[in-house]
Design a protein around this motif. Sequence first.
Motif, PDB file in Angstrom:
ATOM      1  N   ALA A 141       0.828  -1.201   0.000  1.00 45.87           N
ATOM      2  CA  ALA A 141       0.000   0.000   0.000  1.00 45.87           C
ATOM      3  C   ALA A 141       0.868   1.260   0.000  1.00 45.87           C
ATOM      4  O   ALA A 141       0.601   2.206  -0.746  1.00 45.87           O
ATOM      5  CB  ALA A 141      -0.928  -0.008   1.214  1.00 45.87           C
ATOM      6  N   PRO A 151      -4.274   3.433  -3.197  1.00 48.76           N
ATOM      7  CA  PRO A 151      -4.442   2.105  -2.616  1.00 48.76           C
ATOM      8  C   PRO A 151      -5.558   2.061  -1.579  1.00 48.76           C
ATOM      9  O   PRO A 151      -5.824   3.054  -0.884  1.00 48.76           O
ATOM     10  CB  PRO A 151      -3.084   1.831  -1.966  1.00 48.76           C
ATOM     11  CG  PRO A 151      -2.570   3.196  -1.619  1.00 48.76           C
ATOM     12  CD  PRO A 151      -3.094   4.131  -2.670  1.00 48.76           C
ATOM     13  N   ILE A 177      -3.905   6.478   2.190  1.00 48.82           N
ATOM     14  CA  ILE A 177      -4.316   5.106   1.892  1.00 48.82           C
ATOM     15  C   ILE A 177      -5.746   4.923   2.378  1.00 48.82           C
ATOM     16  O   ILE A 177      -6.089   5.281   3.505  1.00 48.82           O
ATOM     17  CB  ILE A 177      -3.382   4.101   2.591  1.00 48.82           C
ATOM     18  CG1 ILE A 177      -1.966   4.205   2.001  1.00 48.82           C
ATOM     19  CG2 ILE A 177      -3.912   2.669   2.458  1.00 48.82           C
ATOM     20  CD1 ILE A 177      -0.938   3.362   2.729  1.00 48.82           C
TER      21      ILE A 177
END
Length: 297
Positions: A141, A151, A177
């Motif tokens: 990620a 991600p 993320i």
Amino acid sequence: MDYRHILHLLSPLANVSPFDVNMAVDAGFDVVVPYTRVELKDVVPLIQDAIFSRGPKGVKATGAFIGGKNAELALDMLDCARKAMVPPFEISVFADPAGSFTTAAAMVAKVEKALAQKQGDLAGRKVVIFGGTGVVGFAAAVITALQKATPVLVGYDGAERVKLLAESARKRFGVEIGYADGSSEAANGRALADAEIVLSAPKAGIRVVSKAQLAKAPKLLVAADVNAVPPSSIEGVEVQDDGKPIPGTQALGIGALAIGNVKYKVQAGLLKRMTETPKPIYLDFRDAFDLARQIVG
């Protein structure tokens, strides 16, 4: 005086990884010394005990490797090790808990290569990561976020733990993320709906993505699976696939052995670099990704 290469292998677990020991010896270390059940508070005294005994020349033939199965702890240990140095008494340190940093780097590099076949790259792509609570998923990620992708960590037990990991990555690396619930087949399907890339790194032998779910992901370009234990975690992606079309989709599949071949070369290459560098280096998944890219070409 010729100094033998010594690697001090630190792990918070009850045992160090035999895989890492074998890799270190094959990469050129003459002696590998294991330290188990190492806590964060132990890192500084262990490192400082290692750096002062061999003099400024011998210290160049000394290194430390950080294992375990926790990405955040390994990164914290790497930071502690760096702060423990007293130049010119300074050694190289490589963090690769459970081989996850080199595995994640290899997986993302292979995906990037496959995307090039479709005249694209990672920037702006939605990357859905199954096995999001694991060390490979976390590293993958961050790597993809640093490449300007978007991600999303999917948690098999809900969104709470992956949310915490996403927040940790933002604080540590300054990246954004996303996170999603993956606690049911329906939830996985929702996470997949607009995915362009799927990275799968759950526990071995668990299938998390079915052909039916893939068929409902019309934007999917590449799916990569690091699971070498049957069944594959992505149905339709086999261990030897290396950019092979996934039946019933427009996507390309990358299997565990194709990823593993690069991972092996990356870990070996970084360990060897530690034995050859004239100046101390500190290695994590970002360095692993740089080398994986070179290897993949």
